[in-house]
Design a protein around this motif. Sequence first.
Motif, PDB file in Angstrom:
ATOM      1  N   PRO A   1      40.930  37.066  40.856  1.00 43.18           N
ATOM      2  CA  PRO A   1      40.519  37.049  39.450  1.00 43.18           C
ATOM      3  C   PRO A   1      41.407  37.939  38.576  1.00 43.18           C
TER       4      PRO A   1
ATOM      5  N   THR B   1      41.886  40.748  36.081  1.00 44.70           N
ATOM      6  CA  THR B   1      41.114  41.919  35.661  1.00 44.70           C
ATOM      7  C   THR B   1      41.818  42.732  34.587  1.00 44.70           C
TER       8      THR B   1
ATOM      9  N   VAL C   1      41.315  39.923  28.207  1.00 45.77           N
ATOM     10  CA  VAL C   1      40.904  39.142  29.365  1.00 45.77           C
ATOM     11  C   VAL C   1      39.621  38.453  28.933  1.00 45.77           C
TER      12      VAL C   1
ATOM     13  N   SER D   1      38.039  35.873  30.710  1.00 46.91           N
ATOM     14  CA  SER D   1      37.213  35.623  31.893  1.00 46.91           C
ATOM     15  C   SER D   1      38.057  35.937  33.111  1.00 46.91           C
ATOM     16  N   SER D   2      37.528  35.712  34.279  1.00 48.46           N
ATOM     17  CA  SER D   2      38.279  35.987  35.502  1.00 48.46           C
ATOM     18  C   SER D   2      39.456  35.027  35.690  1.00 48.46           C
ATOM     19  N   HIS D   3      39.550  34.001  34.838  1.00 43.72           N
ATOM     20  CA  HIS D   3      40.636  33.028  34.966  1.00 43.72           C
ATOM     21  C   HIS D   3      41.302  32.688  33.640  1.00 43.72           C
TER      22      HIS D   3
ATOM     23  N   SER E   1      45.470  42.000  38.580  1.00 42.11           N
ATOM     24  CA  SER E   1      44.214  41.899  39.309  1.00 42.11           C
ATOM     25  C   SER E   1      43.924  43.273  39.883  1.00 42.11           C
TER      26      SER E   1
END
Length: 194
Positions: free
Chosen positions: A112, A114, A132, A134-136, A160
């Motif tokens: 993900p 971060t 950021v 979201s995690s993607h 990450s």
Amino acid sequence: MKKMIMETLVLAALAAGQAHAAPLSLDNASITATYNGTADVLGNDSGYLPGPGSNVSGLDPNDSYVEFLTGDALFGFDFTRSGLLSIYANMVPPLDGSYFLTFDFGTSLAAPITSFALVDAGAVGGLPRLSVLSSHSIGLDLSGLDWNADFIPVSAQIGSADAAADVPEPASAALLLAGVAGLAMSRRKRAAHA
């Protein structure tokens, strides 16, 4: 002078906050881009031609071309396998324009997202806003930046969490900022005495 000191302090704070992030590999990434909330982005995979899915691209295997151009041709975006994003202004954008982009990697990442940290903004006046989402996915706001005409990129690193890193002590960031402030003050005193 005060603006330069503030930008230095902001960059130092960003660097301190990213000390425990590792570059995120973008190998085999599939990236979907949006520009000001629309799919008005042209990807390398589509030959930079408009059409359905033209805002989706993988990494250029030869690292010869940018992965995306905005539909108005103002900006180019080049991703590397190590998660470095270079942003090029193809011409000097108007200061009053809105330039918000998102890049979504879907499920194509090994870990993900971060962090999304500024690496170099020396070619522009002001600082881009990086986030950021979201995690993607990441967001990038280039509005209000004063670009020069030298075709020098602004760069940012996608990262990450580094599982092996310890949690930083709060005093570490404070110490770094105090040191940067001290350097800035000493330069100011030297300039005043010169």
